[in-house]
Write a protein that holds these residues in place. Structure first.
Motif, PDB file in Angstrom:
ATOM      1  N   VAL A 144      40.433  28.454  -0.382  1.00  0.00           N
ATOM      2  CA  VAL A 144      41.125  29.734  -0.224  1.00  0.00           C
ATOM      3  C   VAL A 144      42.435  29.512   0.514  1.00  0.00           C
ATOM      4  O   VAL A 144      42.452  28.897   1.589  1.00  0.00           O
ATOM      5  CB  VAL A 144      40.268  30.742   0.579  1.00  0.00           C
ATOM      6  CG1 VAL A 144      40.939  32.113   0.588  1.00  0.00           C
ATOM      7  CG2 VAL A 144      38.856  30.836   0.022  1.00  0.00           C
ATOM      8  N   ASP A 145      43.526  29.997  -0.061  1.00  0.00           N
ATOM      9  CA  ASP A 145      44.837  29.900   0.592  1.00  0.00           C
ATOM     10  C   ASP A 145      45.129  31.153   1.406  1.00  0.00           C
ATOM     11  O   ASP A 145      44.777  32.265   1.003  1.00  0.00           O
ATOM     12  CB  ASP A 145      45.957  29.727  -0.447  1.00  0.00           C
ATOM     13  CG  ASP A 145      46.095  28.279  -0.900  1.00  0.00           C
ATOM     14  OD1 ASP A 145      45.714  27.375  -0.132  1.00  0.00           O
ATOM     15  OD2 ASP A 145      46.583  28.064  -2.024  1.00  0.00           O
ATOM     16  N   PHE A 146      45.793  30.967   2.560  1.00  0.00           N
ATOM     17  CA  PHE A 146      46.280  32.075   3.383  1.00  0.00           C
ATOM     18  C   PHE A 146      47.768  31.850   3.657  1.00  0.00           C
ATOM     19  O   PHE A 146      48.242  30.716   3.664  1.00  0.00           O
ATOM     20  CB  PHE A 146      45.512  32.149   4.707  1.00  0.00           C
ATOM     21  CG  PHE A 146      44.060  32.482   4.548  1.00  0.00           C
ATOM     22  CD1 PHE A 146      43.642  33.801   4.409  1.00  0.00           C
ATOM     23  CD2 PHE A 146      43.098  31.486   4.502  1.00  0.00           C
ATOM     24  CE1 PHE A 146      42.301  34.110   4.239  1.00  0.00           C
ATOM     25  CE2 PHE A 146      41.758  31.782   4.337  1.00  0.00           C
ATOM     26  CZ  PHE A 146      41.358  33.102   4.210  1.00  0.00           C
ATOM     27  N   SER A 147      48.481  32.955   3.895  1.00  0.00           N
ATOM     28  CA  SER A 147      49.916  32.881   4.207  1.00  0.00           C
ATOM     29  C   SER A 147      50.660  32.020   3.187  1.00  0.00           C
ATOM     30  O   SER A 147      51.347  31.060   3.540  1.00  0.00           O
ATOM     31  CB  SER A 147      50.139  32.337   5.622  1.00  0.00           C
ATOM     32  OG  SER A 147      49.622  33.218   6.582  1.00  0.00           O
ATOM     33  N   LEU A 151      48.279  27.811   5.220  1.00  0.00           N
ATOM     34  CA  LEU A 151      46.962  27.495   5.780  1.00  0.00           C
ATOM     35  C   LEU A 151      45.939  27.623   4.668  1.00  0.00           C
ATOM     36  O   LEU A 151      46.050  28.518   3.828  1.00  0.00           O
ATOM     37  CB  LEU A 151      46.601  28.472   6.905  1.00  0.00           C
ATOM     38  CG  LEU A 151      47.065  28.157   8.327  1.00  0.00           C
ATOM     39  CD1 LEU A 151      46.738  29.334   9.236  1.00  0.00           C
ATOM     40  CD2 LEU A 151      46.417  26.892   8.872  1.00  0.00           C
ATOM     41  N   SER A 152      44.951  26.735   4.667  1.00  0.00           N
ATOM     42  CA  SER A 152      43.914  26.800   3.639  1.00  0.00           C
ATOM     43  C   SER A 152      42.538  26.671   4.277  1.00  0.00           C
ATOM     44  O   SER A 152      42.369  25.966   5.278  1.00  0.00           O
ATOM     45  CB  SER A 152      44.098  25.676   2.614  1.00  0.00           C
ATOM     46  OG  SER A 152      45.322  25.820   1.926  1.00  0.00           O
ATOM     47  N   GLN A 213      48.789  22.784   5.306  1.00  0.00           N
ATOM     48  CA  GLN A 213      49.028  22.346   3.937  1.00  0.00           C
ATOM     49  C   GLN A 213      49.125  20.821   3.837  1.00  0.00           C
ATOM     50  O   GLN A 213      48.610  20.216   2.895  1.00  0.00           O
ATOM     51  CB  GLN A 213      50.323  22.989   3.425  1.00  0.00           C
ATOM     52  CG  GLN A 213      50.543  22.860   1.934  1.00  0.00           C
ATOM     53  CD  GLN A 213      51.765  23.651   1.494  1.00  0.00           C
ATOM     54  OE1 GLN A 213      52.792  23.644   2.160  1.00  0.00           O
ATOM     55  NE2 GLN A 213      51.646  24.350   0.374  1.00  0.00           N
ATOM     56  N   ASP A 214      49.746  20.182   4.844  1.00  0.00           N
ATOM     57  CA  ASP A 214      49.946  18.737   4.794  1.00  0.00           C
ATOM     58  C   ASP A 214      48.668  17.943   5.063  1.00  0.00           C
ATOM     59  O   ASP A 214      48.650  16.723   4.938  1.00  0.00           O
ATOM     60  CB  ASP A 214      51.037  18.308   5.788  1.00  0.00           C
ATOM     61  CG  ASP A 214      50.708  18.719   7.227  1.00  0.00           C
ATOM     62  OD1 ASP A 214      49.740  19.473   7.427  1.00  0.00           O
ATOM     63  OD2 ASP A 214      51.428  18.276   8.143  1.00  0.00           O
ATOM     64  N   ASP A 412      58.077  29.954  10.278  1.00  0.00           N
ATOM     65  CA  ASP A 412      57.885  28.822   9.371  1.00  0.00           C
ATOM     66  C   ASP A 412      57.042  27.717   9.999  1.00  0.00           C
ATOM     67  O   ASP A 412      56.932  26.625   9.457  1.00  0.00           O
ATOM     68  CB  ASP A 412      59.234  28.264   8.912  1.00  0.00           C
ATOM     69  CG  ASP A 412      60.112  27.808  10.065  1.00  0.00           C
ATOM     70  OD1 ASP A 412      59.697  27.983  11.245  1.00  0.00           O
ATOM     71  OD2 ASP A 412      61.211  27.281   9.814  1.00  0.00           O
ATOM     72  N   LYS A 413      56.434  27.994  11.158  1.00  0.00           N
ATOM     73  CA  LYS A 413      55.590  27.006  11.830  1.00  0.00           C
ATOM     74  C   LYS A 413      54.113  27.352  11.652  1.00  0.00           C
ATOM     75  O   LYS A 413      53.743  28.530  11.639  1.00  0.00           O
ATOM     76  CB  LYS A 413      55.931  26.934  13.325  1.00  0.00           C
ATOM     77  CG  LYS A 413      57.356  26.438  13.591  1.00  0.00           C
ATOM     78  CD  LYS A 413      57.643  26.382  15.084  1.00  0.00           C
ATOM     79  CE  LYS A 413      59.059  25.869  15.330  1.00  0.00           C
ATOM     80  NZ  LYS A 413      59.400  25.864  16.771  1.00  0.00           N
ATOM     81  N   VAL A 414      53.293  26.317  11.530  1.00  0.00           N
ATOM     82  CA  VAL A 414      51.857  26.498  11.322  1.00  0.00           C
ATOM     83  C   VAL A 414      51.093  25.732  12.391  1.00  0.00           C
ATOM     84  O   VAL A 414      51.384  24.558  12.649  1.00  0.00           O
ATOM     85  CB  VAL A 414      51.440  25.988   9.921  1.00  0.00           C
ATOM     86  CG1 VAL A 414      49.949  26.220   9.692  1.00  0.00           C
ATOM     87  CG2 VAL A 414      52.251  26.673   8.836  1.00  0.00           C
ATOM     88  N   PHE A 415      50.129  26.398  13.030  1.00  0.00           N
ATOM     89  CA  PHE A 415      49.356  25.783  14.106  1.00  0.00           C
ATOM     90  C   PHE A 415      47.863  25.911  13.811  1.00  0.00           C
ATOM     91  O   PHE A 415      47.416  26.932  13.288  1.00  0.00           O
ATOM     92  CB  PHE A 415      49.622  26.479  15.449  1.00  0.00           C
ATOM     93  CG  PHE A 415      51.078  26.550  15.832  1.00  0.00           C
ATOM     94  CD1 PHE A 415      51.693  25.502  16.504  1.00  0.00           C
ATOM     95  CD2 PHE A 415      51.833  27.678  15.515  1.00  0.00           C
ATOM     96  CE1 PHE A 415      53.034  25.574  16.853  1.00  0.00           C
ATOM     97  CE2 PHE A 415      53.170  27.759  15.865  1.00  0.00           C
ATOM     98  CZ  PHE A 415      53.777  26.702  16.540  1.00  0.00           C
ATOM     99  N   ILE A 416      47.109  24.889  14.199  1.00  0.00           N
ATOM    100  CA  ILE A 416      45.654  25.011  14.264  1.00  0.00           C
ATOM    101  C   ILE A 416      45.340  25.489  15.676  1.00  0.00           C
ATOM    102  O   ILE A 416      45.819  24.930  16.658  1.00  0.00           O
ATOM    103  CB  ILE A 416      44.971  23.664  13.965  1.00  0.00           C
ATOM    104  CG1 ILE A 416      45.340  23.193  12.545  1.00  0.00           C
ATOM    105  CG2 ILE A 416      43.457  23.792  14.111  1.00  0.00           C
ATOM    106  CD1 ILE A 416      44.956  24.153  11.431  1.00  0.00           C
TER     107      ILE A 416
END
Length: 446
Positions: A144-147, A151-152, A213-214, A412-416
């Motif tokens: 499932v993809d989000f944003s 994020l997946s 994503q990476d 444009d930043k993604v965090f866990i």
């Protein structure tokens, strides 16, 4: 919230049970007294017998006072008419299930909005798209993809070859601020376990991971399975789902579609010019083997019968097909189907629940996914200015016990997410939660 559901079939009764369990005031309309009695025995609902397209029946169901009207009758036209009438009679929001992709085209959607229908949903189209996405990620059971894919949620079963088996879950240290993924839950022996420190991975666990994503490719390798390129696939059942999958993929892979009904098989042969249509009974093992089942990279069973789909999927798995997907509409069979090795289960009731559930939330929910084989749900919120979630680090928010924040998209930043992270207004937050907590979560982001 006061909710009126038109249609007490499988989908309507599932929604009634799910929504009444979350404290909503549910009224359900149907012309069949037996169906209404069955729903009333499963959930705390008010029943109204009659035609949901009749003014008198809608008034009796008090649609003028309802916050949400959901039309899920078997007949598409009834749903469109009922939803439009309910809105005109005073329902705050009105949504309808449809079976016609033409209605979802942008120019046509405007017509339904002008009729007062807020949202149209087509479960078979969503189910077909889920299957197509999964065929691109064959080592996963759900994806499932989000944003917009930043994020997946990656879901996979741990094979004996997985290097995770016997290891502790990681990602709980506050200084691990640059994580690219983390486990948010494990499904084991029919129970869903929210990820906690000291939990150990075991063979057969179904693992739920939030990943940037990476990092998706790296996460998929943990399953112990390799990703398979799909060149040949077989679809059992010329249902709407089967036809949509074939039409989307027939230009990219060799597709065989097995349909039991001869007349329907001939119609499909005219419709799907690059798909080989075979008029055969999928329950006949010798016939399936003669049609090359053992040589397929993927097998998708989407007939109208859960039992047929499960048995055919078991055969495909035994013949060595690498990716096996089955539609299982009987919720009682889902755990059974997963326990016998079927890779992925799709269920239209859960797909519909995902589409509808966000309309019942008091907070702005961007996306929600009701997971197959787990009671849990994954939600994407946008944090409002001055929301409680912005006033302290995550570990001090006192979130409900069976809730975990997986990831955050900020611009444009993604965090866990980790415990010492602080959330900002307008962050997009992906949350994994059990049903009992869902009604409480919105408070933190509103």
């Amino acid at each position: 919230m006061k909710i009126v559901i038109a249609g007490a079939g499988e989908m309507g009764s599932h929604l009634a049970k799910m929504l009444s369990g979350n404290g909503h005031d549910i009224t359900i309309i149907d012309g069949d007294p037996k169906l209404l009695a069955d729903v009333a025995s499963l959930a705390d609902v008010i029943t109204v017998e009659g035609d949901s397209t009749a003014f008198a029946v809608l008034r009796k169901a008090a649609v003028r006072k309802c916050d949400l009207f959901i039309a899920v009758n078997h007949v598409e036209n009834d749903n469109v008419v009922a939803a439009a009438l309910a809105k005109q009679l005073g329902a705050k929001k009105s949504i309808a299930r449809i079976d016609n992709n033409e209605y979802l085209e942008p120019n046509n959607k405007e017509i339904f909005i002008s009729m007062g229908i807020d949202y149209l949903f087509y479960p078979e189209k969503v189910a077909a798209q889920e299957v197509i996405n999964l065929l691109g990620h064959t080592s996963t059971t759900e994806y499932v993809d989000f944003s917009s894919g930043r994020l997946s949620l990656v879901v996979f079963r741990l094979d004996p070859a997985s290097k995770l088996i016997g290891r502790e879950l990681s990602g709980f240290a506050d200084d691990a601020a640059q994580l690219s993924y983390r486990t948010v839950a494990i499904a084991r022996a029919g129970q869903t376990i929210i990820a906690r420190r000291d939990e150990i991975f075991m063979e057969g666990d179904v693992v739920y991971v939030i990943a940037r994503q990476d990092a998706v490719r790296e996460v998929m390798e943990f399953s112990g399975q390799s990703n398979v390129e799909i060149n040949n696939m077989m679809i059992l059942g010329g249902s709407r789902i089967g036809v949509r999958i074939a039409s989307e993929l027939q230009n990219e892979v060799d597709v065989k579609l097995i349909e039991y009904n001869a007349e329907k098989a001939y119609r499909l042969a005219e419709l799907l010019d690059k798909t080989l249509i075979i008029n055969e009974d999928g329950r006949h093992i010798e016939a399936m083997l003669e049609e090359g089942l053992a040589n397929m990279d993927a097998f998708v069973a989407v007939t109208g019968r859960s039992e047929t789909n499960i048995l055919a999927a078991m055969l495909a798995k035994r013949m060595g097909v690498k990716k096996v997907i089955a539609e299982v509409e009987n919720l009682d069979y889902i755990n059974l189907a997963e326990s016998i090795g079927i890779d992925t289960i799709i269920n239209k009731k859960l797909i519909t629940a995902s589409n509808i559930f966000r309309f019942t939330m008091s907070t702005d929910v961007q996306a929600i996914k009701c997971l197959t084989g787990s009671e849990a749900e994954v939600l994407e919120f946008i944090v409002k200015p001055n929301a409680p979630a912005t006033r302290a680090p995550i570990k001090e928010l006192r979130l409900p016990q069976d809730t975990i924040i997986g990831g955050v998209v900020r611009g444009d930043k993604v965090f866990i997410a980790v415990g010492n992270m602080e959330l900002n207004a307008y962050d997009r937050v992906v949350v994994f939660a059990m049903p009992a907590s869902i009604a409480k979560i919105g408070y933190f982001f509103n």
